[in-house]
Design an enzyme around this catalytic site. Structure first.
Site, PDB file in Angstrom:
ATOM      1  N   ASP A   1      31.331  10.027 -27.696  1.00  0.00           N
ATOM      2  CA  ASP A   1      31.968  11.283 -28.581  1.00  0.00           C
ATOM      3  C   ASP A   1      33.200  12.446 -27.423  1.00  0.00           C
ATOM      4  O   ASP A   1      32.977  13.375 -27.675  1.00  0.00           O
ATOM      5  CB  ASP A   1      31.241  11.897 -29.830  1.00  0.00           C
ATOM      6  CG  ASP A   1      32.601  12.855 -30.977  1.00  0.00           C
ATOM      7  OD1 ASP A   1      33.353  12.090 -31.064  1.00  0.00           O
ATOM      8  OD2 ASP A   1      31.489  13.264 -31.003  1.00  0.00           O
TER       9      ASP A   1
ATOM     10  N   LEU B   1      31.083  31.877 -32.335  1.00  0.00           N
ATOM     11  CA  LEU B   1      32.056  31.160 -31.438  1.00  0.00           C
ATOM     12  C   LEU B   1      32.595  29.538 -32.522  1.00  0.00           C
ATOM     13  O   LEU B   1      34.152  29.564 -31.852  1.00  0.00           O
ATOM     14  CB  LEU B   1      31.044  30.427 -30.186  1.00  0.00           C
ATOM     15  CG  LEU B   1      30.639  31.564 -29.444  1.00  0.00           C
ATOM     16  CD1 LEU B   1      29.746  30.962 -28.063  1.00  0.00           C
ATOM     17  CD2 LEU B   1      32.130  32.397 -28.575  1.00  0.00           C
ATOM     18  N   GLY B   2      31.884  29.553 -33.620  1.00  0.00           N
ATOM     19  CA  GLY B   2      32.262  28.143 -34.520  1.00  0.00           C
ATOM     20  C   GLY B   2      31.405  27.266 -34.910  1.00  0.00           C
ATOM     21  O   GLY B   2      30.660  27.647 -34.838  1.00  0.00           O
ATOM     22  N   PHE B   3      31.362  26.263 -35.438  1.00  0.00           N
ATOM     23  CA  PHE B   3      30.875  24.985 -36.240  1.00  0.00           C
ATOM     24  C   PHE B   3      31.444  24.027 -35.956  1.00  0.00           C
ATOM     25  O   PHE B   3      32.604  24.013 -35.544  1.00  0.00           O
ATOM     26  CB  PHE B   3      31.135  26.171 -37.366  1.00  0.00           C
ATOM     27  CG  PHE B   3      32.532  25.712 -38.224  1.00  0.00           C
ATOM     28  CD1 PHE B   3      32.479  24.529 -38.720  1.00  0.00           C
ATOM     29  CD2 PHE B   3      33.419  26.467 -38.343  1.00  0.00           C
ATOM     30  CE1 PHE B   3      33.566  23.892 -39.523  1.00  0.00           C
ATOM     31  CE2 PHE B   3      34.846  26.051 -38.323  1.00  0.00           C
ATOM     32  CZ  PHE B   3      34.587  25.248 -39.573  1.00  0.00           C
ATOM     33  N   GLY B   4      30.270  23.204 -36.527  1.00  0.00           N
ATOM     34  CA  GLY B   4      30.335  21.198 -36.484  1.00  0.00           C
ATOM     35  C   GLY B   4      30.208  21.117 -37.794  1.00  0.00           C
ATOM     36  O   GLY B   4      29.898  22.081 -38.577  1.00  0.00           O
TER      37      GLY B   4
ATOM     38  N   LYS C   1      23.225  26.935 -30.675  1.00  0.00           N
ATOM     39  CA  LYS C   1      23.510  26.412 -31.602  1.00  0.00           C
ATOM     40  C   LYS C   1      22.669  26.236 -32.573  1.00  0.00           C
ATOM     41  O   LYS C   1      21.549  25.854 -32.083  1.00  0.00           O
ATOM     42  CB  LYS C   1      23.913  25.066 -30.682  1.00  0.00           C
ATOM     43  CG  LYS C   1      24.668  24.007 -31.638  1.00  0.00           C
ATOM     44  CD  LYS C   1      24.547  22.384 -30.735  1.00  0.00           C
ATOM     45  CE  LYS C   1      24.819  21.289 -31.557  1.00  0.00           C
ATOM     46  NZ  LYS C   1      25.706  20.532 -30.728  1.00  0.00           N
TER      47      LYS C   1
ATOM     48  N   THR D   1      26.404  25.761 -36.369  1.00  0.00           N
ATOM     49  CA  THR D   1      26.626  26.541 -36.005  1.00  0.00           C
ATOM     50  C   THR D   1      26.506  26.919 -34.956  1.00  0.00           C
ATOM     51  O   THR D   1      25.746  26.965 -34.158  1.00  0.00           O
ATOM     52  CB  THR D   1      26.716  28.338 -37.062  1.00  0.00           C
ATOM     53  OG1 THR D   1      25.556  28.693 -37.551  1.00  0.00           O
ATOM     54  CG2 THR D   1      27.583  27.691 -38.159  1.00  0.00           C
ATOM     55  N   VAL D   2      28.017  28.025 -33.643  1.00  0.00           N
ATOM     56  CA  VAL D   2      27.333  28.279 -33.026  1.00  0.00           C
ATOM     57  C   VAL D   2      27.864  29.245 -32.591  1.00  0.00           C
ATOM     58  O   VAL D   2      28.697  29.955 -32.676  1.00  0.00           O
ATOM     59  CB  VAL D   2      28.574  26.833 -31.700  1.00  0.00           C
ATOM     60  CG1 VAL D   2      28.014  27.824 -29.873  1.00  0.00           C
ATOM     61  CG2 VAL D   2      28.404  26.043 -31.886  1.00  0.00           C
TER      62      VAL D   2
END
Length: 580
Positions: free
Chosen positions: A205, A73-76, A102, A80-81
């Site tokens: 945040d 789904l995504g990353f930060g 996550k 990673t997610v």
């Protein structure tokens, strides 16, 4: 951080026998395109990326004997997610048979993990009956997976839509309209009020990346997963560390409707902190940094309120409030940021500067800014181009309640829920007489001043006396009852003739009997959407009214009262006692 759109690229590496046997021509399932190993994508593009710190997740892998990885789904910056199928869930459970996992890097210290668990537990258990409880995302499960270079903390959440900054790409103009904004903001404010007043937690945040909406369609994830099977996302072949770098996909289809927008949740508490402790460490992304953070005056709950105020421009306008500053790592200059703040709000109060450990770096002993070249022509009025007239004035007044030098002068989340920008229907702006900025200041002065923030002593607030308490300022009534009674409704004919009411849909306004008398913003949201061009009338600057004391607030302009009373005589409609 969300992934950027990636250009698909074929690998020029020589195909192996296995690749040939499983090419698109011979495989019953579509094969993903392979991205060149020379191109950095996804988490590889992060400034401090080290493959040894990241778990080598593979699609189809089952974690914790329960969660089967389906889609990235995504990353930060630190994780990673992934979308995963819960193998212990009922196969007919619709969206509930999927979860979000996550997977964090292996460099998170035990102390950090302990702090996250304590805050997460507080958010989950503080007060489930609070209206903001359903607008904060909670973890469902935690476990660790063992990698080659250490353990990785995994956190399981329910599945939500993509972040709102991606969702709004599907809206007309790719931004929230005022009606949609009046649906979204109450959800966020209720969530913040729960975090601040019930849990004593500061998010630190808050931004569009960390706000998500519910799924809506009960079968949306089944359709999403099937689409990923039919059209697998591109990826890179395993690198020397055994990692396959998958491209992210989190597009869940149609634009979110009103019910989905109203279900928005605050997510990602990875940087959250306790609000009642002494906090001076740096927080917030550069563009969202509050003055008390830059100047090191100590921060608490009002830092989140500042974040929300700045975020309004990212949601509504096509540019951010502080887009003029360069926020890239190594390029951010606090003095430039402070110069724009001075242009917006005027110079900071000297009493506030006395509390700031870093004030002497940017201000002299007389409180004069040392870098006047950074004070540009930048005002609230010029920064809003999609609204005009009374609605623009109300929006700016709403924003000013959040964007203020002194943290204690900012309104709490609970107070902001009662601001006229959220509680008044669109018809209010067309039915009432034209208001000058001085009149808007008078309306603002009738609104109660900010209540004491949890964790900040009452004596620190400029509107607080020795006998003040959090209950000393009412939060339920914004205008005197006799003015509330005289806020009229407007017919669709009147609306069409108003210069401040430009409809973008052809549907008519609902009848007066269909309008809710509830003070909640969801019940009072407008029945039409507007996209208004910028106001060509000259802006008039007036003193900032948000610093008026409660006593001064009672000395409101008699002219505006008489104008509203006069207008009200022409309307028979009255709000019910419940609305007062």
């Amino acid at each position: 951080m969300r992934p950027n759109l990636l250009k698909r690229a074929h690998s020029h590496n020589k195909q192996t026998l296995n690749n040939l046997l499983h090419s698109r021509g011979t495989s019953p399932h579509p094969q993903p395109e392979t991205i060149s190993g020379h191109k950095q994508i996804e988490e590889e593009t992060l400034p401090k990326y080290n493959p040894d710190h990241w778990y080598p997740v593979r699609l189809g892998e089952v974690l914790h004997h329960r969660y089967e990885i389906v889609v990235k789904l995504g990353f930060g910056m630190t994780a990673t997610v992934w979308l995963a199928r819960d193998l212990q869930a009922d196969g007919n459970a619709g969206n509930r048979k999927y979860v979000t996992v996550k997977i964090n890097v292996n460099t998170l210290g035990e102390e950090f993990q302990k702090g996250r668990r304590e805050i997460a537990q507080k958010l989950f258990s503080a007060n489930p009956k609070h209206p903001g409880y359903s607008h904060v995302r909670f973890m469902l499960d935690t476990f660790k997976v063992k990698g080659k270079h250490g353990d990785h903390l995994c956190i399981v959440y329910d599945v939500l839509r993509e972040p709102i900054d991606l969702c709004m790409e599907k809206f007309p103009g790719r931004r929230f309209s005022c009606p949609k904004l009046r649906i979204l903001l109450p959800a966020l404010l209720q969530g913040l009020d729960y975090m601040h007043s019930e849990c004593h937690v500061v998010h630190t945040d808050l931004k569009a990346d960390n706000i998500m909406m519910g799924l809506g369609d009960p079968n949306i994830l089944d359709h999403f997963v099937q689409n990923q099977i039919d059209h697998p996302a591109p990826r890179k072949a395993p690198d020397g560390h055994g990692r396959v770098i998958y491209t992210s996909c989190s597009d869940f289809g149609e634009p979110p409707n009103e019910a989905v927008i109203a279900s928005a949740k605050i997510t990602d508490i990875g940087l959250a902190a306790w609000g009642d402790e002494k906090n001076t460490k740096p927080i917030q992304s550069n563009a969202f940094m509050a003055p008390e953070v830059i100047l090191q005056a100590g921060w608490s709950y009002p830092a989140d309120i500042w974040n929300l105020g700045v975020m309004l421009w990212d949601l509504f306008e096509h540019f951010g409030l502080f887009d003029r500053i360069d926020t890239k790592p190594g390029h951010y200059h606090p003095e430039q940021h402070l110069g724009l703040m001075i242009a917006l709000m005027g110079p900071p109060p000297k009493d506030f500067l006395k509390r700031c450990a870093k004030a002497s770096i940017y201000f002299d002993s007389d409180g004069q800014f040392k870098h006047p070249e950074y004070i540009e022509d930048h005002t609230f009025e010029s920064s809003i181009v999609r609204l005009k007239g009374e609605e623009k004035e109300m929006f700016i007044d709403f924003a000013k309640k959040m964007i203020a030098w002194v943290p204690e002068e900012r309104w709490t989340a609970k107070q902001l829920l009662e601001h006229p920008f959220l509680t008044k229907e669109k018809e209010f702006f067309s039915a009432t007489p034209s208001l000058s900025r001085a009149s808007t200041a008078s309306i603002s002065s009738m609104i109660p001043s900010r209540a004491v923030t949890p964790g900040i002593p009452p004596s620190s607030s400029p509107n607080s006396g020795p006998n003040s308490s959090p209950k000393s300022v009412p939060n339920t009534t914004l205008l005197p009852p006799r003015l509330l009674e005289l806020v009229p409704s407007v017919s669709s004919t009147e609306c069409e003739s108003s210069t401040n009411c430009e409809e973008t849909k052809t549907e008519k306004l609902a009848t007066n009997n269909e309008k809710s008398t509830s003070r909640t913003s969801l019940s009072l949201r407008p029945k039409m959407e507007s996209l208004v061009e910028s106001n060509n009338e000259p802006d008039v600057e007036v003193p900032n009214s948000k610093r008026l004391s409660v006593n001064k607030a009672n000395k409101c302009s008699q002219d505006i009262i008489d104008a509203i009373l006069s207008k009200g005589k022409n309307h028979n409609h009255r709000v019910s006692p419940e609305a007062k």
